[in-house]
Scaffold this motif. Structure first.
Motif, PDB file in Angstrom:
ATOM      1  N   LEU A  62      35.842  50.685  59.438  1.00  0.00           N
ATOM      2  CA  LEU A  62      36.967  51.158  58.630  1.00  0.00           C
ATOM      3  C   LEU A  62      36.723  50.913  57.145  1.00  0.00           C
ATOM      4  O   LEU A  62      37.060  51.759  56.303  1.00  0.00           O
ATOM      5  N   ALA A  63      36.139  49.768  56.802  1.00  0.00           N
ATOM      6  CA  ALA A  63      35.851  49.474  55.392  1.00  0.00           C
ATOM      7  C   ALA A  63      34.795  50.425  54.834  1.00  0.00           C
ATOM      8  O   ALA A  63      34.874  50.816  53.662  1.00  0.00           O
ATOM      9  N   PHE A  91      47.974  49.825  50.003  1.00  0.00           N
ATOM     10  CA  PHE A  91      48.300  49.730  51.429  1.00  0.00           C
ATOM     11  C   PHE A  91      47.027  49.610  52.275  1.00  0.00           C
ATOM     12  O   PHE A  91      46.936  48.770  53.171  1.00  0.00           O
ATOM     13  N   GLY A  92      46.035  50.446  51.989  1.00  0.00           N
ATOM     14  CA  GLY A  92      44.771  50.382  52.719  1.00  0.00           C
ATOM     15  C   GLY A  92      44.036  49.080  52.490  1.00  0.00           C
ATOM     16  O   GLY A  92      43.457  48.501  53.418  1.00  0.00           O
ATOM     17  N   LEU A  93      44.051  48.587  51.255  1.00  0.00           N
ATOM     18  CA  LEU A  93      43.378  47.319  50.970  1.00  0.00           C
ATOM     19  C   LEU A  93      44.064  46.142  51.654  1.00  0.00           C
ATOM     20  O   LEU A  93      43.402  45.221  52.132  1.00  0.00           O
ATOM     21  N   CYS A 137      36.031  39.833  52.948  1.00  0.00           N
ATOM     22  CA  CYS A 137      37.424  39.451  52.737  1.00  0.00           C
ATOM     23  C   CYS A 137      37.685  39.169  51.253  1.00  0.00           C
ATOM     24  O   CYS A 137      38.682  39.636  50.683  1.00  0.00           O
ATOM     25  N   ILE A 138      36.798  38.440  50.611  1.00  0.00           N
ATOM     26  CA  ILE A 138      36.951  38.116  49.198  1.00  0.00           C
ATOM     27  C   ILE A 138      36.846  39.368  48.336  1.00  0.00           C
ATOM     28  O   ILE A 138      37.608  39.550  47.378  1.00  0.00           O
ATOM     29  N   MET A 139      35.923  40.255  48.663  1.00  0.00           N
ATOM     30  CA  MET A 139      35.776  41.492  47.895  1.00  0.00           C
ATOM     31  C   MET A 139      37.027  42.359  48.021  1.00  0.00           C
ATOM     32  O   MET A 139      37.463  42.972  47.044  1.00  0.00           O
ATOM     33  N   THR A 140      37.624  42.396  49.198  1.00  0.00           N
ATOM     34  CA  THR A 140      38.862  43.152  49.385  1.00  0.00           C
ATOM     35  C   THR A 140      39.993  42.534  48.578  1.00  0.00           C
ATOM     36  O   THR A 140      40.801  43.250  47.977  1.00  0.00           O
ATOM     37  N   LEU A 141      40.054  41.205  48.527  1.00  0.00           N
ATOM     38  CA  LEU A 141      41.070  40.523  47.735  1.00  0.00           C
ATOM     39  C   LEU A 141      40.895  40.827  46.241  1.00  0.00           C
ATOM     40  O   LEU A 141      41.873  41.085  45.532  1.00  0.00           O
ATOM     41  N   VAL A 142      39.673  40.818  45.751  1.00  0.00           N
ATOM     42  CA  VAL A 142      39.412  41.135  44.344  1.00  0.00           C
ATOM     43  C   VAL A 142      39.847  42.571  44.039  1.00  0.00           C
ATOM     44  O   VAL A 142      40.477  42.830  43.001  1.00  0.00           O
ATOM     45  N   LEU A 143      39.537  43.495  44.931  1.00  0.00           N
ATOM     46  CA  LEU A 143      39.964  44.886  44.735  1.00  0.00           C
ATOM     47  C   LEU A 143      41.489  45.012  44.741  1.00  0.00           C
ATOM     48  O   LEU A 143      42.055  45.794  43.965  1.00  0.00           O
TER      49      LEU A 143
END
Length: 186
Positions: A62-63, A91-93, A137-143
């Protein structure tokens, strides 16, 4: 000069690369556990799979699709209505973040300390798989943080996420020229 869109595309490319590596590692783990040799000491040679590894496979796929979609929208400046707004991106992030943090947390509880078996390649694969799950997970949080900061600073939650138009251009200054307002990030 670098723009916020260049930063976002760069972060999405890194997320895509991390997700591709995580997909390879989880596929390796699934292949090993589903096709165990009969005399393998793991699970007495009985094939099985770890549900959390299957969850990480789905999340990384999915990512990969999500990163490709967002890079496409930002780079090509397409506008698909609400499906290309900052709110939809957020929402997706959030959905990806929840899936990554669940997968990383559960896999960390199972395989958090495997230093006693680093002589075996499967233990090293599990250790790297947990590390890449946390990095995704961290990269998604930064985004998510970058998205929220940009959208709040520009009141653009329901505007196209490519950010290449000026919603305030309809207002005119004293000379009858439209006011130009640059996108702010901070």
């Amino acid at each position: 000069m670098a723009s916020i869109n260049g930063l976002r595309v760069g972060l999405y490319v890194v997320l895509w690369l991390f997700s591709a590596v995580l997909l390879g590692l989880t596929a390796t783990r699934l292949h090993y556990t589903l096709f165990l040799p009969p005399f393998d000491p793991l699970n007495n040679g009985q094939p099985f799979y770890d549900p959390i590894v299957a969850e990480l496979v789905v999340t990384s796929i999915l990512a990969l699709f999500w990163s490709s979609y967002i890079i496409h929208i930002i780079h090509r400046s397409y506008d698909y209505g609400r499906f290309s707004s900052f709110a939809f991106e957020l929402f997706g992030l959030i959905a990806l973040f929840v899936m990554f943090i669940v997968g990383a947390a559960i896999s960390s509880t199972f395989w958090g300390n495997l230093f006693w078996c680093h002589t075996y390649w499967q233990c090293r694969v599990l250790t790297v798989m947990v590390a890449f799950a946390w990095m995704c997970c961290i990269m998604t949080l930064v985004l998510m943080i970058v998205n929220i900061l940009f959208a709040v600073a520009n009141s653009a939650f329901f505007h196209p996420l490519h950010g290449r138009y000026d919603p305030h251009a309809s207002y005119y200054n004293n000379r009858g020229e439209p006011k130009r307002r640059r996108w702010r990030f901070w």
